[in-house]
Design an enzyme around this catalytic site. Structure first.
Site, PDB file in Angstrom:
ATOM      1  N   ASP A 181     -53.893  42.761 -79.383  1.00 20.77           N
ATOM      2  CA  ASP A 181     -54.867  42.813 -78.293  1.00 20.77           C
ATOM      3  C   ASP A 181     -55.238  44.265 -77.969  1.00 20.77           C
ATOM      4  O   ASP A 181     -54.735  45.203 -78.585  1.00 20.77           O
ATOM      5  CB  ASP A 181     -54.241  42.078 -77.086  1.00 20.77           C
ATOM      6  CG  ASP A 181     -55.255  41.729 -76.019  1.00 20.77           C
ATOM      7  OD1 ASP A 181     -56.459  41.788 -76.289  1.00 20.77           O
ATOM      8  OD2 ASP A 181     -54.821  41.386 -74.895  1.00 20.77           O
ATOM      9  N   HIS A 182     -56.088  44.430 -76.959  1.00  9.42           N
ATOM     10  CA  HIS A 182     -56.627  45.730 -76.516  1.00  9.42           C
ATOM     11  C   HIS A 182     -55.836  46.972 -76.945  1.00  9.42           C
ATOM     12  O   HIS A 182     -54.696  47.157 -76.528  1.00  9.42           O
ATOM     13  CB  HIS A 182     -56.715  45.766 -74.993  1.00  9.42           C
ATOM     14  CG  HIS A 182     -57.766  44.862 -74.446  1.00  9.42           C
ATOM     15  ND1 HIS A 182     -57.558  43.530 -74.263  1.00  9.42           N
ATOM     16  CD2 HIS A 182     -59.048  45.110 -74.078  1.00  9.42           C
ATOM     17  CE1 HIS A 182     -58.651  42.982 -73.785  1.00  9.42           C
ATOM     18  NE2 HIS A 182     -59.584  43.894 -73.669  1.00  9.42           N
TER      19      HIS A 182
ATOM     20  N   HIS B 249     -61.129  41.173 -66.115  1.00  4.46           N
ATOM     21  CA  HIS B 249     -59.753  40.865 -66.542  1.00  4.46           C
ATOM     22  C   HIS B 249     -58.907  40.506 -65.323  1.00  4.46           C
ATOM     23  O   HIS B 249     -59.026  41.130 -64.285  1.00  4.46           O
ATOM     24  CB  HIS B 249     -59.120  42.071 -67.220  1.00  4.46           C
ATOM     25  CG  HIS B 249     -59.581  42.277 -68.630  1.00  4.46           C
ATOM     26  ND1 HIS B 249     -59.908  43.508 -69.114  1.00  4.46           N
ATOM     27  CD2 HIS B 249     -59.773  41.421 -69.640  1.00  4.46           C
ATOM     28  CE1 HIS B 249     -60.265  43.400 -70.386  1.00  4.46           C
ATOM     29  NE2 HIS B 249     -60.195  42.131 -70.725  1.00  4.46           N
TER      30      HIS B 249
ATOM     31  N   ASN C 209     -59.736  35.046 -74.724  1.00  2.00           N
ATOM     32  CA  ASN C 209     -58.404  35.519 -74.367  1.00  2.00           C
ATOM     33  C   ASN C 209     -57.848  34.769 -73.158  1.00  2.00           C
ATOM     34  O   ASN C 209     -58.559  34.557 -72.176  1.00  2.00           O
ATOM     35  CB  ASN C 209     -58.455  37.015 -74.041  1.00  2.00           C
ATOM     36  CG  ASN C 209     -58.700  37.861 -75.265  1.00  2.00           C
ATOM     37  OD1 ASN C 209     -58.783  37.349 -76.382  1.00  2.00           O
ATOM     38  ND2 ASN C 209     -58.815  39.165 -75.069  1.00  2.00           N
TER      39      ASN C 209
ATOM     40  N   HIS D   8     -63.601  38.019 -73.184  1.00  2.00           N
ATOM     41  CA  HIS D   8     -62.480  38.637 -72.469  1.00  2.00           C
ATOM     42  C   HIS D   8     -62.655  38.374 -70.981  1.00  2.00           C
ATOM     43  O   HIS D   8     -63.770  38.227 -70.504  1.00  2.00           O
ATOM     44  CB  HIS D   8     -62.470  40.163 -72.671  1.00  2.00           C
ATOM     45  CG  HIS D   8     -62.053  40.577 -74.028  1.00  2.00           C
ATOM     46  ND1 HIS D   8     -61.750  41.880 -74.334  1.00  2.00           N
ATOM     47  CD2 HIS D   8     -61.889  39.895 -75.174  1.00  2.00           C
ATOM     48  CE1 HIS D   8     -61.423  41.976 -75.612  1.00  2.00           C
ATOM     49  NE2 HIS D   8     -61.510  40.780 -76.142  1.00  2.00           N
TER      50      HIS D   8
HETATM   51 ZN   LIG Z   1     -61.458  43.507 -72.990  1.00  2.00          ZN
END
Ligand SMILES: [Zn+2]
Length: 358
Positions: free
Chosen positions: A108-109, A225, A286, A264
């Site tokens: 991930d990120h 997020h 995600n 996301h």
């Molecule tokens: Zn992102």
């Protein structure tokens, strides 16, 4: 024709990954990418997908990777994050086939300051490729959205050139996704930068596709997020249709959805928003915050239900000398977390149409 007619069970990379991505885009569903931090959470994600007869994506964040290796390890120079991500990927490889479903193992990120982590994982891919003819991971995500667009694209291209020959896919991010994740805090950015422009998508698509088609784009369409109280930011997944139309027009391609998009910051999105995103080429979403909550709730409910059996090793409402071992065995209480996480992963699968796909 189901997925297992075109790809094998177990971790998919290269051609098989391409087939899986195309299949999802063609059949208008997305695969949830579950952030995992332990073998317990990995098993929960795999079990959830297996029982729905669908593929799944297991992903490791930078912090999740370090945790996987152990909080007692130093993460100087990203060592624990590298070791943990590699160990996590190897664990997924060891068990995935037994679950009988296609599995994507992904990181991930990765922001610019974390590039040593990325380098460590790519080195592990190259070593694995040398021995096995495929990379250890199916794909990785580079998040250089905080840098200028030019630098973002340039660094991505450098890595893509190393990854493409192995059949390892790259996910990139453009525009700013609000909220906080792994230490990146974008809660104060203005709204304009929360929406990626079609020209940017085309610029990326054009440059990347000269190297490979194994890439996906996390475009900002107002995503945030984490979970926050409803604020000023509004989700506009319909913008993805404009991006697709723009790229389609430039390419004069047959496929009206040439771009693989990733969602996301989807926590708290409505069914309609998710459906619109999937309709417009989102093949991966995600899931982290919501499964964290689910994992906790299972344990909390268990503790509340069995409280009187969990205060001492011996002695409970059934008698002073009664042992409590079967209540405090981690296999019992961690399993309760797994059960509620499984239910939440399955909800994500259903929201995304990732059901009965084998
Ligand atoms: Zn992102």
């Amino acid at each position: 024709m189901g997925l297992l007619d075109i790809v094998p069970a177990g971790v998919v990379t290269g051609d098989n990954l391409r087939k899986l991505m195309n299949y999802a885009r063609e059949h208008k569903f997305a695969i949830p990418a579950i952030n995992c931090t332990s073998t317990s959470t990995i098993n929960a994600a795999l079990e959830a997908a297996r029982d729905l007869k669908s593929p799944i994506i297991i992903q490791f964040s930078n912090g999740g990777s370090a945790y996987f290796a152990g909080k007692g390890l130093s993460n100087k120079n990203q060592e624990a994050s590298i070791i943990g991500a590699v160990a996590g990927a190897q664990y997924v490889r060891a068990v995935a086939k037994a679950y009988g479903i296609p599995v994507v193992v992904h990181s991930d990120h990765c922001a610019k300051k974390l590039l040593p982590w990325f380098d460590g994982m790519i080195a592990a891919d190259e070593a694995y490729f040398k021995a096995n003819g495929e990379p250890l991971f199916s794909s990785h995500m580079l998040d250089l959205s905080e840098e200028s667009k030019e630098e973002n694209i340039e660094i991505c291209l450098q890595y893509l050139k190393r990854m493409a020959p192995m059949g390892c896919a790259l996910e990139m991010e453009i525009g700013i996704t609000g909220g906080e994740e792994d230490g990146v805090n974008n809660e104060d950015v203005d709204n304009a930068s929360l929406y990626t422009q079609p020209e940017d998508i085309w610029e990326i698509y054009k440059a990347f596709s000269e190297i490979t088609d194994l890439f996906s784009i996390a475009a900002a369409f107002g995503n945030v997020h984490g979970v926050y109280a409803p604020g000023n930011v509004r989700l506009h997944p319909e913008l993805l249709a404009k991006h697709q139309a723009y790229v389609h027009e430039q390419l004069k391609s047959e496929n009206p959805l040439p771009v693989f998009f990733v969602f996301h910051g989807g926590s708290g999105s409505t069914e309609q928003e998710i459906a619109t995103a999937v309709e417009n080429g989102v093949i991966k979403m995600n899931v982290d915050t919501d499964t964290q909550w689910a994992y906790w709730i299972g344990l909390r409910n268990y503790y509340e239900a069995k409280k009187d059996y969990l205060q001492t090793q011996v002695g409970n409402p059934e008698g002073e000398g009664k042992p409590n071992k079967k209540f405090y065995d981690p296999r019992v209480f961690v399993r309760e977390s797994e059960k509620t996480m499984i239910a939440r992963v399955q909800q994500a699968c259903k929201d995304l149409g990732n059901v009965e796909r084998l």
